[in-house]
Design a protein around this motif. Structure first.
Motif, PDB file in Angstrom:
ATOM      1  N   PHE A 274      -0.525   2.668   9.709  1.00 45.18           N
ATOM      2  CA  PHE A 274       0.568   2.417   8.654  1.00 45.18           C
ATOM      3  C   PHE A 274       1.527   1.772   8.861  1.00 45.18           C
ATOM      4  O   PHE A 274       1.744   1.467   9.708  1.00 45.18           O
ATOM      5  CB  PHE A 274       1.199   4.226   8.088  1.00 45.18           C
ATOM      6  CG  PHE A 274       0.795   5.020   7.110  1.00 45.18           C
ATOM      7  CD1 PHE A 274      -0.452   5.251   7.223  1.00 45.18           C
ATOM      8  CD2 PHE A 274       0.894   6.490   8.269  1.00 45.18           C
ATOM      9  CE1 PHE A 274      -1.277   6.762   7.065  1.00 45.18           C
ATOM     10  CE2 PHE A 274       0.935   7.295   8.219  1.00 45.18           C
ATOM     11  CZ  PHE A 274      -0.553   7.555   7.759  1.00 45.18           C
ATOM     12  N   PRO A 275       0.947   0.337   7.164  1.00 46.20           N
ATOM     13  CA  PRO A 275       1.531  -0.405   7.617  1.00 46.20           C
ATOM     14  C   PRO A 275       2.495  -0.423   6.791  1.00 46.20           C
ATOM     15  O   PRO A 275       3.124   0.873   6.405  1.00 46.20           O
ATOM     16  CB  PRO A 275      -0.068  -1.058   6.717  1.00 46.20           C
ATOM     17  CG  PRO A 275      -0.718  -0.334   5.724  1.00 46.20           C
ATOM     18  CD  PRO A 275      -0.011   1.132   6.681  1.00 46.20           C
ATOM     19  N   VAL A 276       3.479  -1.392   7.514  1.00 47.74           N
ATOM     20  CA  VAL A 276       4.733  -1.615   6.948  1.00 47.74           C
ATOM     21  C   VAL A 276       4.573  -1.962   5.137  1.00 47.74           C
ATOM     22  O   VAL A 276       5.699  -1.537   4.049  1.00 47.74           O
ATOM     23  CB  VAL A 276       5.825  -2.039   7.710  1.00 47.74           C
ATOM     24  CG1 VAL A 276       6.896  -2.218   7.213  1.00 47.74           C
ATOM     25  CG2 VAL A 276       5.937  -1.187   8.941  1.00 47.74           C
ATOM     26  N   TYR A 277       3.958  -3.342   5.276  1.00 42.02           N
ATOM     27  CA  TYR A 277       3.464  -4.023   4.154  1.00 42.02           C
ATOM     28  C   TYR A 277       2.794  -3.930   3.525  1.00 42.02           C
ATOM     29  O   TYR A 277       1.566  -4.481   4.499  1.00 42.02           O
ATOM     30  CB  TYR A 277       4.255  -5.448   4.050  1.00 42.02           C
ATOM     31  CG  TYR A 277       6.516  -5.164   4.131  1.00 42.02           C
ATOM     32  CD1 TYR A 277       6.743  -4.762   3.426  1.00 42.02           C
ATOM     33  CD2 TYR A 277       6.885  -5.599   5.284  1.00 42.02           C
ATOM     34  CE1 TYR A 277       8.696  -4.399   3.754  1.00 42.02           C
ATOM     35  CE2 TYR A 277       8.225  -5.467   5.826  1.00 42.02           C
ATOM     36  CZ  TYR A 277       8.680  -4.950   4.761  1.00 42.02           C
ATOM     37  OH  TYR A 277      10.695  -4.541   5.174  1.00 42.02           O
ATOM     38  N   SER A 278       1.930  -4.215   2.102  1.00 45.70           N
ATOM     39  CA  SER A 278       0.548  -3.831   2.322  1.00 45.70           C
ATOM     40  C   SER A 278       0.547  -4.019   0.635  1.00 45.70           C
ATOM     41  O   SER A 278       1.101  -3.769  -0.442  1.00 45.70           O
ATOM     42  CB  SER A 278      -0.137  -2.804   2.551  1.00 45.70           C
ATOM     43  OG  SER A 278       0.034  -1.786   1.975  1.00 45.70           O
ATOM     44  N   SER A 279      -0.429  -4.478  -0.105  1.00 47.09           N
ATOM     45  CA  SER A 279      -0.635  -4.730  -1.593  1.00 47.09           C
ATOM     46  C   SER A 279      -1.460  -3.362  -2.253  1.00 47.09           C
ATOM     47  O   SER A 279      -2.133  -3.382  -2.834  1.00 47.09           O
ATOM     48  CB  SER A 279      -1.671  -5.806  -1.623  1.00 47.09           C
ATOM     49  OG  SER A 279      -0.904  -6.964  -1.211  1.00 47.09           O
ATOM     50  N   SER A 280      -1.340  -1.888  -1.405  1.00 43.52           N
ATOM     51  CA  SER A 280      -1.730  -0.718  -1.811  1.00 43.52           C
ATOM     52  C   SER A 280      -0.477   0.118  -2.199  1.00 43.52           C
ATOM     53  O   SER A 280       0.514   0.487  -0.855  1.00 43.52           O
ATOM     54  CB  SER A 280      -2.383  -0.229   0.066  1.00 43.52           C
ATOM     55  OG  SER A 280      -2.759   1.022  -0.935  1.00 43.52           O
ATOM     56  N   PRO A 339      -6.224  -4.169  -4.375  1.00 43.80           N
ATOM     57  CA  PRO A 339      -4.816  -3.665  -4.327  1.00 43.80           C
ATOM     58  C   PRO A 339      -4.289  -3.359  -5.997  1.00 43.80           C
ATOM     59  O   PRO A 339      -5.073  -3.327  -6.847  1.00 43.80           O
ATOM     60  CB  PRO A 339      -4.561  -5.108  -4.285  1.00 43.80           C
ATOM     61  CG  PRO A 339      -6.033  -6.127  -5.352  1.00 43.80           C
ATOM     62  CD  PRO A 339      -7.360  -5.130  -4.846  1.00 43.80           C
ATOM     63  N   THR A 340      -3.513  -2.634  -5.233  1.00 47.41           N
ATOM     64  CA  THR A 340      -2.510  -1.540  -6.471  1.00 47.41           C
ATOM     65  C   THR A 340      -1.473  -1.645  -6.917  1.00 47.41           C
ATOM     66  O   THR A 340      -0.583  -1.381  -7.498  1.00 47.41           O
ATOM     67  CB  THR A 340      -2.539  -0.503  -6.022  1.00 47.41           C
ATOM     68  OG1 THR A 340      -2.721   0.705  -4.783  1.00 47.41           O
ATOM     69  CG2 THR A 340      -4.592   0.395  -6.595  1.00 47.41           C
ATOM     70  N   PHE A 341      -1.057  -2.883  -6.045  1.00 46.73           N
ATOM     71  CA  PHE A 341       0.669  -3.136  -6.125  1.00 46.73           C
ATOM     72  C   PHE A 341       0.799  -5.014  -5.708  1.00 46.73           C
ATOM     73  O   PHE A 341       0.136  -4.832  -4.127  1.00 46.73           O
ATOM     74  CB  PHE A 341       0.947  -2.579  -4.817  1.00 46.73           C
ATOM     75  CG  PHE A 341       2.431  -2.680  -4.862  1.00 46.73           C
ATOM     76  CD1 PHE A 341       3.570  -2.217  -5.269  1.00 46.73           C
ATOM     77  CD2 PHE A 341       3.356  -2.979  -3.536  1.00 46.73           C
ATOM     78  CE1 PHE A 341       5.060  -2.697  -5.381  1.00 46.73           C
ATOM     79  CE2 PHE A 341       4.918  -2.967  -2.948  1.00 46.73           C
ATOM     80  CZ  PHE A 341       5.554  -3.118  -3.795  1.00 46.73           C
ATOM     81  N   LYS A 342       1.550  -4.906  -5.977  1.00 46.24           N
ATOM     82  CA  LYS A 342       2.193  -6.732  -5.440  1.00 46.24           C
ATOM     83  C   LYS A 342       2.763  -6.905  -4.468  1.00 46.24           C
ATOM     84  O   LYS A 342       4.218  -6.428  -4.259  1.00 46.24           O
ATOM     85  CB  LYS A 342       2.769  -7.666  -6.640  1.00 46.24           C
ATOM     86  CG  LYS A 342       2.822  -9.333  -6.439  1.00 46.24           C
ATOM     87  CD  LYS A 342       2.932  -9.974  -7.738  1.00 46.24           C
ATOM     88  CE  LYS A 342       3.781 -11.246  -7.465  1.00 46.24           C
ATOM     89  NZ  LYS A 342       2.366 -11.895  -6.416  1.00 46.24           N
ATOM     90  N   ASN A 343       2.484  -7.081  -3.159  1.00 43.27           N
ATOM     91  CA  ASN A 343       3.611  -7.146  -1.704  1.00 43.27           C
ATOM     92  C   ASN A 343       4.259  -8.586  -2.230  1.00 43.27           C
ATOM     93  O   ASN A 343       3.635 -10.105  -1.863  1.00 43.27           O
ATOM     94  CB  ASN A 343       2.161  -7.080  -0.688  1.00 43.27           C
ATOM     95  CG  ASN A 343       3.003  -7.769   0.533  1.00 43.27           C
ATOM     96  OD1 ASN A 343       4.453  -7.394   1.063  1.00 43.27           O
ATOM     97  ND2 ASN A 343       1.756  -7.885   1.633  1.00 43.27           N
ATOM     98  N   PRO A 344       5.459  -8.486  -2.255  1.00 43.24           N
ATOM     99  CA  PRO A 344       6.218  -9.865  -2.256  1.00 43.24           C
ATOM    100  C   PRO A 344       5.843 -10.701  -1.141  1.00 43.24           C
ATOM    101  O   PRO A 344       6.696 -12.168  -0.829  1.00 43.24           O
ATOM    102  CB  PRO A 344       7.448  -9.984  -2.320  1.00 43.24           C
ATOM    103  CG  PRO A 344       7.531  -8.074  -2.017  1.00 43.24           C
ATOM    104  CD  PRO A 344       6.049  -7.368  -2.286  1.00 43.24           C
ATOM    105  N   TYR A 345       5.755 -10.017  -0.213  1.00 39.11           N
ATOM    106  CA  TYR A 345       5.539 -10.834   1.624  1.00 39.11           C
ATOM    107  C   TYR A 345       4.379 -11.106   1.867  1.00 39.11           C
ATOM    108  O   TYR A 345       4.273 -12.056   3.457  1.00 39.11           O
ATOM    109  CB  TYR A 345       5.947  -9.881   2.190  1.00 39.11           C
ATOM    110  CG  TYR A 345       7.511  -9.354   1.859  1.00 39.11           C
ATOM    111  CD1 TYR A 345       8.485 -10.160   1.778  1.00 39.11           C
ATOM    112  CD2 TYR A 345       7.859  -8.296   1.990  1.00 39.11           C
ATOM    113  CE1 TYR A 345      10.011  -9.506   1.151  1.00 39.11           C
ATOM    114  CE2 TYR A 345       9.265  -7.961   1.177  1.00 39.11           C
ATOM    115  CZ  TYR A 345      10.291  -8.240   1.647  1.00 39.11           C
ATOM    116  OH  TYR A 345      11.203  -8.086   0.580  1.00 39.11           O
ATOM    117  N   VAL A 346       3.190 -11.267   1.392  1.00 40.98           N
ATOM    118  CA  VAL A 346       1.857 -11.554   1.078  1.00 40.98           C
ATOM    119  C   VAL A 346       1.592 -12.712   1.893  1.00 40.98           C
ATOM    120  O   VAL A 346       2.226 -13.939   0.548  1.00 40.98           O
ATOM    121  CB  VAL A 346       0.894 -10.638   0.444  1.00 40.98           C
ATOM    122  CG1 VAL A 346       0.988 -11.754  -0.796  1.00 40.98           C
ATOM    123  CG2 VAL A 346      -0.350 -10.369   0.870  1.00 40.98           C
TER     124      VAL A 346
END
Length: 385
Positions: A274-280, A339-346
């Protein structure tokens, strides 16, 4: 879709890698593949389609002579890897004296002093679901392995779609990945799909244990490796499938490993499905992800971990936050997601790519390159450990 030019490259790679070894396809139900053990051993695995008396040889030394039965999964120690020493593996039919499988495993080059040798390894994830997609990435891996041999390949989990429902899915996985599985030692994290169909609470699924682990491997699914130049932690992030006291012990163990790595000035790379940060936004994994953010992120930042590798979302993504790079593999078999979410760290994102990531270690630096199913470079990062 794979371009014709790159498809030819992939097929050529398979010929280059495959032509160096004899292989009797009809004899093997699961073609020979190796796992990398935490103690440094290479573990040979295979299954046969018929009963056969075989001799396994390492050079001129007989490792094992045995009457092998069809359909039984066998695992044999090949010995520890040593710098400057390659392994010439040969499996021979004692009845006909025919060599049914050969493979040379190249050892790491030796270096003077304390400097670790230069070498290359790979990372993929989510090989489940579609055999043709897995085959496409398999050709890309085989091509790169023929150009710059991979010492091992990390699979970030979800090796198959229904890990405990149908064992045939595991057979299909080995068929789909044959272009690289016969050549590159494997290290696998366990994903949520690898648990699917599992009925025994708080135990490692038996098919994952059978094909991706060994007798005596940790029951919680975690692995710890002392690699040349860095340490590697393979983490079971399926917290819902673990006892609470077992999970507490895991976090204590992990912090001890990170403390020791920091004290000895040894870089540590962390792998979790499982990822810590993602756009999902995935409602089925939000509990696990929230726990990783709450407990793992402060630890990796505190102890100077520079790289976290993950999978699961089926979207290639690389993020950066407070000195830590988080790389999420695109699928290597599964469907691609949006993507279903905006990842601020991408920092880099590609929701259409199946991916293979090649990592070159040299003198405490990593050159990280990610390729898609067309063997096109889609991302690159240079990282000082």
């Amino acid at each position: 879709m794979i371009s014709m030019m790159n498809l030819r490259l992939g097929l050529l790679a398979f010929c280059i890698v495959g032509s160096a070894q004899a292989f009797s396809a009809d004899l093997f139900k699961v073609a020979p593949y190796t796992l990398k053990h935490t103690n440094g051993q290479l573990l040979l695995n295979f299954q046969l389609n018929e009963d056969k008396k075989l001799v396994i040889e390492d050079g001129q030394k007989i490792k094992r002579s045995f009457e092998y039965k069809k359909g039984i999964h066998y695992q044999t120690e090949l010995g520890k890897e040593e710098c400057g020493v390659s392994k010439d593996l040969r499996i021979r039919d004692t009845g006909t004296n025919e060599v049914v499988f050969t493979k040379n495993y190249e050892g790491l080059s030796c270096t003077e002093g304390s400097r670790a040798p230069d070498y290359t390894f790979g990372f993929i994830s989510d090989t489940q679901q579609y055999k043709d997609r897995h085959e496409a990435i398999a050709q890309v891996i085989a091509y790169h392995h023929s150009m710059d041999p991979l010492q091992f390949l990390i699979n970030g989990g979800d090796v198959v779609q229904n890990g405990q429902k149908d064992e045939q899915e595991w057979i299909e996985y080995f068929l789909g990945g044959k272009a690289y599985l016969m050549d590159v030692p494997q290290i696998a994290a366990i994903g949520n799909h690898d648990y699917r169909g599992h009925k025994i609470d708080y135990a490692l699924p038996k098919f994952f244990q059978k094909y991706m682990r060994w007798e005596g491997s940790p029951a919680n699914g975690n692995l710890f490796f002392e690699m040349p130049g860095f340490q590697l932690v393979i983490w079971n992030s399926n917290v819902g499938d673990l006892k609470s006291d077992e999970e507490d012990q895991m976090w204590t163990w992990l912090e001890q490993k990170m403390q020791a790595a920091q004290k000895s000035n040894t870089p540590l790379i962390f792998v979790t499905h499982f990822p810590v940060y993602s756009s999902s936004l995935n409602k089925f994994t939000s509990f696990a992800v929230m726990k990783l953010r709450r407990k793992l992120v402060p630890m990796v930042e505190k102890y100077g971990v520079k790289l976290v590798l993950s999978g699961h979302t089926h979207m290639y993504e690389r993020s950066f936050k407070d000195g830590v790079h988080y790389l999420v593999a695109g699928p290597a078999g599964g469907r691609v997601n949006k993507p279903t979410f905006k990842n601020p760290y991408v920092q880099k994102f590609d929701s259409n790519a199946l991916t293979f990531t090649k990592v070159k270690y040299s003198n405490r630096t990593l050159k990280i390159e990610t390729f898609n199913q067309d063997n096109t470079l889609i991302d690159q990062l240079f990282l000082n450990l």
